[in-house]
Design a protein around this motif. Sequence first.
Motif, short mmCIF file in Angstrom:
data_model
loop_
_atom_site.label_atom_id
_atom_site.label_comp_id
_atom_site.label_asym_id
_atom_site.label_seq_id
_atom_site.Cartn_x
_atom_site.Cartn_y
_atom_site.Cartn_z
N UNK A 192 -1.30 -57.88 -15.45
CA UNK A 192 -1.61 -58.67 -16.64
C UNK A 192 -1.94 -60.11 -16.31
N UNK A 193 -1.72 -60.51 -15.06
CA UNK A 193 -2.01 -61.87 -14.61
C UNK A 193 -2.83 -61.76 -13.32
N UNK A 194 -3.50 -62.84 -12.97
CA UNK A 194 -4.37 -62.79 -11.80
C UNK A 194 -3.68 -63.16 -10.51
N UNK A 195 -2.77 -62.32 -10.03
CA UNK A 195 -2.15 -62.58 -8.72
C UNK A 195 -2.05 -61.29 -7.92
N UNK A 196 -1.91 -61.46 -6.60
CA UNK A 196 -1.91 -60.32 -5.68
C UNK A 196 -0.60 -60.20 -4.94
N UNK A 197 -0.42 -59.04 -4.31
CA UNK A 197 0.80 -58.72 -3.59
C UNK A 197 0.46 -58.50 -2.12
N UNK A 198 1.31 -59.01 -1.24
CA UNK A 198 1.16 -58.75 0.20
C UNK A 198 1.72 -57.37 0.51
N UNK A 199 0.88 -56.50 1.05
CA UNK A 199 1.33 -55.16 1.39
C UNK A 199 1.82 -55.06 2.83
N UNK A 200 1.50 -56.06 3.65
CA UNK A 200 1.95 -56.11 5.04
C UNK A 200 2.43 -57.51 5.36
N UNK A 201 3.14 -57.63 6.46
CA UNK A 201 3.54 -58.95 6.94
C UNK A 201 4.87 -59.41 6.39
N UNK A 202 5.25 -60.67 6.69
CA UNK A 202 6.58 -61.16 6.32
C UNK A 202 6.78 -61.33 4.82
N UNK A 203 5.70 -61.48 4.05
CA UNK A 203 5.85 -61.65 2.60
C UNK A 203 6.08 -60.34 1.87
N UNK A 204 5.88 -59.21 2.54
CA UNK A 204 6.00 -57.92 1.85
C UNK A 204 7.45 -57.45 1.84
N UNK A 205 7.97 -57.21 0.64
CA UNK A 205 9.34 -56.72 0.47
C UNK A 205 9.34 -55.37 -0.24
N UNK A 206 8.23 -54.65 -0.14
CA UNK A 206 8.09 -53.41 -0.92
C UNK A 206 8.51 -52.19 -0.10
N UNK A 207 9.30 -51.30 -0.71
CA UNK A 207 9.57 -50.02 -0.06
C UNK A 207 8.27 -49.19 -0.02
N UNK A 208 8.21 -48.19 0.88
CA UNK A 208 6.95 -47.44 1.04
C UNK A 208 6.38 -46.85 -0.25
N UNK A 209 7.23 -46.32 -1.12
CA UNK A 209 6.72 -45.69 -2.35
C UNK A 209 6.04 -46.71 -3.26
N UNK A 210 6.62 -47.91 -3.41
CA UNK A 210 6.03 -48.95 -4.25
C UNK A 210 4.80 -49.54 -3.57
N UNK A 211 4.86 -49.68 -2.24
CA UNK A 211 3.71 -50.15 -1.48
C UNK A 211 2.51 -49.23 -1.69
N UNK A 212 2.75 -47.91 -1.59
CA UNK A 212 1.67 -46.95 -1.82
C UNK A 212 1.15 -47.02 -3.24
N UNK A 213 2.05 -47.23 -4.20
CA UNK A 213 1.65 -47.32 -5.61
C UNK A 213 0.69 -48.49 -5.82
N UNK A 214 1.02 -49.66 -5.25
CA UNK A 214 0.15 -50.84 -5.39
C UNK A 214 -1.16 -50.63 -4.64
N UNK A 215 -1.09 -50.04 -3.44
CA UNK A 215 -2.30 -49.78 -2.65
C UNK A 215 -3.26 -48.86 -3.40
N UNK A 216 -2.72 -47.79 -4.00
CA UNK A 216 -3.56 -46.85 -4.74
C UNK A 216 -4.11 -47.51 -6.00
N UNK A 217 -3.33 -48.37 -6.65
CA UNK A 217 -3.83 -49.10 -7.82
C UNK A 217 -5.04 -49.96 -7.45
N UNK A 218 -4.97 -50.61 -6.29
CA UNK A 218 -6.12 -51.40 -5.82
C UNK A 218 -7.30 -50.49 -5.48
#
Length: 199
Positions: A123-149
């Motif tokens: 709903x807002x214009x921001x992105x999520x880091x899927x890799x690297x030190x800023x990423x705090x996502x478990x694999x299932x949520x990471x995959x969810x965001x990746x597939x959404x993109x």
Amino acid sequence: MRPTIVQAVVGGRSLFRTMAQGMPSSIVTALNDIIMAFWLACDPCCRGRVSIPTLHAPKNAGGMNLLNLSRRNDAVSLMRLRSYLRMADRAPWALIADELIKLSMTAGDCRRFNGFRIDNMFLQGWNVALKGPNSHLPPAINNMVRVARKYGVRFDGLWPSVDVRGALPLWFHFALDSHSGVNTERARCMRLTHGIQSV
């Protein structure tokens, strides 16, 4: 018969765990190797004659309707995303996912959103880091965001009600082409003095 066996054995046995935990790419590769070894053991003369995308295609398109694990896993992630985006009666895991997704905001967006209320990346214009030190996502949520993109998931209501439109976040609204007006004196007054956060 072989596509049915693959669907029942590989697809059936892996579906529940994929829905619960996701499936790492290394497991997808290993299972695809097992599927192809089984396929070629049953019909060794087909080696190299038919491409894998053709085997995955439906029978009416000239394929064999063989299980495509990557697409099946994307479908599982999209169903998880649908559950996550249900705003009316949110599941407890979706509220936790909200916080993990906010923690994984890219460094550039963290600087840009400093002092603003962060609601939802869709709903807002921001992105999520899927890799690297800023990423705090478990694999299932990471995959969810990746597939959404990958599939371009976005808010797109045909005729949203006045209540829905009024509940959307005002600052960095997803439909705005430019966010240059969010730091003007008038905008700061609306946000900080009057506490205006939604449309």
